[in-house]
Motif scaffolding. Structure first.
Motif, PDB file in Angstrom:
ATOM      1  N   ASP A 109      47.152  34.249  44.018  1.00 29.04           N
ATOM      2  CA  ASP A 109      46.949  32.816  43.792  1.00 29.04           C
ATOM      3  C   ASP A 109      48.021  32.245  42.864  1.00 29.04           C
ATOM      4  O   ASP A 109      48.392  31.076  42.976  1.00 29.04           O
ATOM      5  CB  ASP A 109      45.570  32.555  43.177  1.00 29.04           C
ATOM      6  CG  ASP A 109      44.452  32.552  44.217  1.00 29.04           C
ATOM      7  OD1 ASP A 109      44.725  32.873  45.392  1.00 29.04           O
ATOM      8  OD2 ASP A 109      43.311  32.212  43.848  1.00 29.04           O
TER       9      ASP A 109
ATOM     10  N   GLU B 124      43.824  42.274  31.523  1.00 28.76           N
ATOM     11  CA  GLU B 124      42.860  41.301  32.042  1.00 28.76           C
ATOM     12  C   GLU B 124      42.174  40.618  30.865  1.00 28.76           C
ATOM     13  O   GLU B 124      41.664  41.277  29.980  1.00 28.76           O
ATOM     14  CB  GLU B 124      41.835  42.008  32.948  1.00 28.76           C
ATOM     15  CG  GLU B 124      40.598  41.190  33.297  1.00 28.76           C
ATOM     16  CD  GLU B 124      40.898  39.836  33.928  1.00 28.76           C
ATOM     17  OE1 GLU B 124      41.665  39.782  34.906  1.00 28.76           O
ATOM     18  OE2 GLU B 124      40.364  38.814  33.419  1.00 28.76           O
TER      19      GLU B 124
ATOM     20  N   ALA C 165      33.681  33.096  47.689  1.00 32.81           N
ATOM     21  CA  ALA C 165      32.626  33.177  48.696  1.00 32.81           C
ATOM     22  C   ALA C 165      32.588  34.559  49.341  1.00 32.81           C
ATOM     23  O   ALA C 165      31.694  34.861  50.123  1.00 32.81           O
ATOM     24  CB  ALA C 165      32.815  32.103  49.754  1.00 32.81           C
TER      25      ALA C 165
ATOM     26  N   ARG D 183      32.242  41.261  45.691  1.00 32.98           N
ATOM     27  CA  ARG D 183      33.560  41.276  45.036  1.00 32.98           C
ATOM     28  C   ARG D 183      33.548  41.939  43.679  1.00 32.98           C
ATOM     29  O   ARG D 183      34.561  42.480  43.224  1.00 32.98           O
ATOM     30  CB  ARG D 183      34.116  39.856  44.929  1.00 32.98           C
ATOM     31  CG  ARG D 183      35.060  39.613  46.071  1.00 32.98           C
ATOM     32  CD  ARG D 183      36.107  38.626  45.765  1.00 32.98           C
ATOM     33  NE  ARG D 183      37.080  38.970  44.752  1.00 32.98           N
ATOM     34  CZ  ARG D 183      38.012  38.126  44.374  1.00 32.98           C
ATOM     35  NH1 ARG D 183      38.077  36.936  44.912  1.00 32.98           N
ATOM     36  NH2 ARG D 183      38.882  38.477  43.450  1.00 32.98           N
TER      37      ARG D 183
ATOM     38  N   GLY E  50      34.237  36.217  51.609  1.00 31.96           N
ATOM     39  CA  GLY E  50      34.417  36.490  53.036  1.00 31.96           C
ATOM     40  C   GLY E  50      35.802  37.046  53.337  1.00 31.96           C
ATOM     41  O   GLY E  50      36.803  36.554  52.803  1.00 31.96           O
TER      42      GLY E  50
ATOM     43  N   ALA F 149      45.013  40.990  43.574  1.00 36.89           N
ATOM     44  CA  ALA F 149      46.479  41.021  43.633  1.00 36.89           C
ATOM     45  C   ALA F 149      47.044  41.882  42.502  1.00 36.89           C
ATOM     46  O   ALA F 149      47.907  42.734  42.732  1.00 36.89           O
ATOM     47  CB  ALA F 149      47.049  39.604  43.580  1.00 36.89           C
TER      48      ALA F 149
HETATM   49  C1  LIG Z   1      34.691  29.024  45.410  1.00 32.56           C
HETATM   50  C2  LIG Z   1      35.724  29.947  45.972  1.00 32.56           C
HETATM   51  C3  LIG Z   1      35.487  30.599  47.170  1.00 32.56           C
HETATM   52  C4  LIG Z   1      36.440  31.475  47.691  1.00 32.56           C
HETATM   53  N1  LIG Z   1      36.131  32.146  48.828  1.00 32.56           N
HETATM   54  C5  LIG Z   1      37.006  33.054  49.324  1.00 32.56           C
HETATM   55  C6  LIG Z   1      36.663  33.839  50.461  1.00 32.56           C
HETATM   56  O1  LIG Z   1      35.561  33.737  51.014  1.00 32.56           O
HETATM   57  N2  LIG Z   1      37.582  34.729  50.927  1.00 32.56           N
HETATM   58  C7  LIG Z   1      38.797  34.897  50.325  1.00 32.56           C
HETATM   59  O2  LIG Z   1      39.595  35.706  50.790  1.00 32.56           O
HETATM   60  N3  LIG Z   1      39.134  34.161  49.233  1.00 32.56           N
HETATM   61  C8  LIG Z   1      38.267  33.254  48.721  1.00 32.56           C
HETATM   62  N4  LIG Z   1      38.604  32.540  47.592  1.00 32.56           N
HETATM   63  C9  LIG Z   1      39.928  32.737  46.997  1.00 32.56           C
HETATM   64  C10 LIG Z   1      39.995  34.053  46.242  1.00 32.56           C
HETATM   65  O3  LIG Z   1      38.940  34.122  45.320  1.00 32.56           O
HETATM   66  C11 LIG Z   1      41.329  34.150  45.505  1.00 32.56           C
HETATM   67  O4  LIG Z   1      42.366  33.821  46.393  1.00 32.56           O
HETATM   68  C12 LIG Z   1      41.578  35.559  44.952  1.00 32.56           C
HETATM   69  O5  LIG Z   1      40.650  35.890  43.964  1.00 32.56           O
HETATM   70  C13 LIG Z   1      42.980  35.635  44.372  1.00 32.56           C
HETATM   71  O6  LIG Z   1      43.208  36.887  43.817  1.00 32.56           O
HETATM   72  P1  LIG Z   1      44.247  37.042  42.613  1.00 32.56           P
HETATM   73  O7  LIG Z   1      44.237  38.488  42.263  1.00 32.56           O
HETATM   74  O8  LIG Z   1      45.512  36.381  42.953  1.00 32.56           O
HETATM   75  O9  LIG Z   1      43.632  36.179  41.429  1.00 32.56           O
HETATM   76  P2  LIG Z   1      42.226  36.289  40.680  1.00 32.56           P
HETATM   77  O10 LIG Z   1      41.244  37.051  41.480  1.00 32.56           O
HETATM   78  O11 LIG Z   1      41.894  34.917  40.263  1.00 32.56           O
HETATM   79  O12 LIG Z   1      42.578  37.162  39.400  1.00 32.56           O
HETATM   80  C14 LIG Z   1      43.358  36.642  38.358  1.00 32.56           C
HETATM   81  C15 LIG Z   1      42.937  37.341  37.087  1.00 32.56           C
HETATM   82  O13 LIG Z   1      43.870  37.058  36.053  1.00 32.56           O
HETATM   83  C16 LIG Z   1      43.180  36.918  34.848  1.00 32.56           C
HETATM   84  N5  LIG Z   1      44.021  36.145  33.933  1.00 32.56           N
HETATM   85  C17 LIG Z   1      44.406  34.850  34.043  1.00 32.56           C
HETATM   86  N6  LIG Z   1      45.176  34.480  33.004  1.00 32.56           N
HETATM   87  C18 LIG Z   1      45.297  35.580  32.222  1.00 32.56           C
HETATM   88  C19 LIG Z   1      45.976  35.834  30.993  1.00 32.56           C
HETATM   89  N7  LIG Z   1      46.684  34.875  30.388  1.00 32.56           N
HETATM   90  N8  LIG Z   1      45.883  37.070  30.449  1.00 32.56           N
HETATM   91  C20 LIG Z   1      45.167  38.055  31.067  1.00 32.56           C
HETATM   92  N9  LIG Z   1      44.501  37.866  32.229  1.00 32.56           N
HETATM   93  C21 LIG Z   1      44.572  36.645  32.796  1.00 32.56           C
HETATM   94  C22 LIG Z   1      41.912  36.197  35.248  1.00 32.56           C
HETATM   95  O14 LIG Z   1      40.886  36.387  34.291  1.00 32.56           O
HETATM   96  C23 LIG Z   1      41.591  36.854  36.585  1.00 32.56           C
HETATM   97  O15 LIG Z   1      40.729  37.962  36.445  1.00 32.56           O
HETATM   98  C24 LIG Z   1      37.675  31.654  47.038  1.00 32.56           C
HETATM   99  C25 LIG Z   1      37.929  30.981  45.850  1.00 32.56           C
HETATM  100  C26 LIG Z   1      36.977  30.134  45.317  1.00 32.56           C
HETATM  101  C27 LIG Z   1      37.257  29.419  44.037  1.00 32.56           C
END
Ligand SMILES: Cc1cc2nc3c(=O)[nH]c(=O)nc-3n(C[C@H](O)[C@H](O)[C@H](O)COP(=O)(O)OP(=O)(O)OC[C@H]3O[C@@H](n4cnc5c(N)ncnc54)[C@H](O)[C@@H]3O)c2cc1C
Ligand code: SF4
Ligand code: SF4
Lengths: 64, 389
Positions: free
Chosen positions: B275, B34, B46, B95, B48, B15
């Motif tokens: 998220d 990050e 996972a 990933r 997917g 995101a």
């Molecule tokens: C066990 C598991 C299985 C999953 N399987 C799937 C799947 O199969 N398919 C799917 O689509 N989704 C899956 N998901 C969900 C998916 O991983 C998340 O929805 C996705 O990673 C969200 O992306 P994001 O960019 O919002 O957040 P994230 O990928 O969590 O990235 C957030 C980033 O912000 C950083 N951060 C946080 N706080 C700070 C701060 N204060 N300062 C600087 N950096 C910070 C973190 O280190 C992290 O790198 C799964 C999740 C889990 C836990």
């Protein structure tokens, strides 16, 4: 006896699950460190229950 | 690192990188911060994705794909296995490589990327968001910005610092444990989903093959059910049921907010995405594609707001509105289905599996399963038909 949350560093994966459910923003998580801010914590135990590895425990202060 | 940018993006997941790239492509000066030392690591996923969803957002690169998935099998508590009929296919990603490439694409668009950059708090001016305080390699500094995009994942705190209520309810947090095993002998093109109200309450277990004998094997359960057995403990039992002497190469823990999108995802000078905004699919827990879709909107609206010198909540609301009308509305429907599906008893699930197995193979679709399950809930049947056809 004053209850406190104890963080078990060796069991923790720093995944942030506890942070997401804390109603009082009382958990500070960096890359590989976690701190409970006891001035905010109300001992609601949400974090203890959701932790995927049971890395948080309620203990009484005397045994810390 | 400079002390001022148009936009600060917190978090280098899919995101964050996507929002940063779109904003930079429209001409904004953007920094991505990050906290971890490396983009894409650790992988808490996972991995997917559906082909349709991802390819609508980005040209899929071969190096991202660990395994192409063409089949899905649902396992009822009784052990009955239903091979779903579907024309759609998906991928299990690498990933680590995927997240890395997304950040690199952002960098290519002009985004400054910093790892080991932990955002500790917000800079505020007259109670409005005006930047962030970051600790980078032991040095603390303030960065002023016209707009902050919080893409800080499930552990998001940025929104809370700005007074938005971003916590997840105990019921809606899916708390997970997963291993990647190196001795998987099943068909690599087929994903498996397991249901059991006792072992996997309010969630499910999965096997997502990665090819070359590797597979992600894990489970997620509803947070309000975790007191009677943690995901880690449950995974030990689950593993014994599904793989013979697993060779465990990686262990991860984590969670997904499986809720409806937060009521407020913007305020003056601030947007939440991914998220952090609770945009994952609440039924499946998939948040890669949904987070990227929202982030694309957020990035574009952010850049336009910068150009127009208007980062008011009203201006940024365009992002919330566009998400709410598109992906967000769909996620609300998935949420209604989740609330229903995850309360079914094992007996009901077993009955459904049996009834589905009585159908001819090409009729064993998600729509038909939900139709049978929802026999007394006609309003939800419509949701199911819209979502699965
Ligand atoms: C066990 C598991 C299985 C999953 N399987 C799937 C799947 O199969 N398919 C799917 O689509 N989704 C899956 N998901 C969900 C998916 O991983 C998340 O929805 C996705 O990673 C969200 O992306 P994001 O960019 O919002 O957040 P994230 O990928 O969590 O990235 C957030 C980033 O912000 C950083 N951060 C946080 N706080 C700070 C701060 N204060 N300062 C600087 N950096 C910070 C973190 O280190 C992290 O790198 C799964 C999740 C889990 C836990
Ligand atoms: S939920 Fe548990 S494992 Fe995850 S960061 Fe909190 S204490 Fe650590
Ligand atoms: S016990 Fe409750 S208030 Fe205290 S840190 Fe845990 S979740 Fe937060």
């Amino acid at each position: 006896m004053i209850d406190k949350i104890k963080h078990l560093q060796n069991k923790c994966d720093f995944c942030g699950t506890c942070v997401a459910v804390c109603p009082h923003d009382a958990i500070e998580l960096a890359e590989a460190s976690l701190q409970i801010l006891f001035n905010r914590c109300t001992l609601c135990a949400n974090c203890i229950h959701v932790c995927p590895t049971r890395a948080l425990e309620m203990t009484d202060e005397n045994s810390l | 690192m400079k002390t001022h940018y148009d936009i600060v993006v917190v978090g280098g997941g899919p995101a964050g990188s996507t929002a940063a790239r779109y904003a930079a492509e429209q001409g904004a000066s953007v920094v991505l911060l990050e906290k971890d030392r490396e983009i894409g690591v650790p992988v808490r996923c996972a991995e997917g994705v559906g082909e349709k969803g991802l390819s609508a957002l980005i040209a899929i690169q071969p190096q991202w794909i660990a395994q192409r998935i063409t089949g899905a099998v649902l396992h009822a508590p009784s052990g009955a296995a239903v091979q779903l009929h579907t024309d759609e296919f998906g991928y299990v990603l690498h990933r680590k490589i995927f997240d890395y490439d997304l950040a690199q694409m952002a960098a290519g668009a002009g985004v400054e990327v910093y790892t080991k950059a932990y955002v500790q708090g917000l800079v505020t001016e007259a109670d409005e968001v005006a930047g962030v305080v970051v600790e980078h390699m032991g040095v603390r500094q303030a960065i002023s910005a016209r707009l902050v995009i919080a893409a800080d994942g499930v552990e998001s705190r940025v929104g809370r610092w700005a007074g938005l209520d971003t916590r997840c309810s105990m019921r809606d947090i899916e708390t997970c444990a997963q291993v990647t095993i190196g001795n998987y002998e099943g068909d690599a093109s087929v994903c498996h989903f397991f249901f059991s109200s006792e072992l996997l309450p309010g969630g499910y277990g999965w096997i997502f093959p990665k090819g070359n004998g590797m597979a992600n094997v894990g489970l997620g359960i509803s947070g309000d059910k975790a007191h009677s057995g943690s995901p880690h403990e449950r995974l030990q039992i689950f593993l014994r049921q599904v793989v013979d002497r697993p060779a465990i190469l990686t262990r991860v823990y984590g969670s997904v907010p499986c809720a409806v999108t937060l009521k407020k995802i913007v305020r003056k000078g601030l947007m939440l995405v991914g998220d952090a905004a609770h945009q994952a699919n609440p039924l499946t827990g998939g948040g890669i594609v949904t987070g990227m879709a929202a982030a694309e909107i957020a990035g574009r609206v952010a850049a336009a707001a910068i150009t127009e010198h208007d980062v008011s909540a009203e201006r940024l609301q365009e992002y919330a509105r566009l998400w709410g009308e598109g992906g967000g509305a769909k996620m609300n429907q998935f949420y209604r289905l989740k609330k229903f599906a995850f309360t079914l008893s094992d007996d009901t699930l077993n009955g459904l599996a049996k009834a589905t197995l009585d159908l001819s193979p090409e009729k064993r679709t998600m729509t038909n399963i939900f139709k049978a399950a929802l026999i007394n809930k006609p309003s939800l049947i419509l949701d199911a038909i819209k979502l699965f056809t």
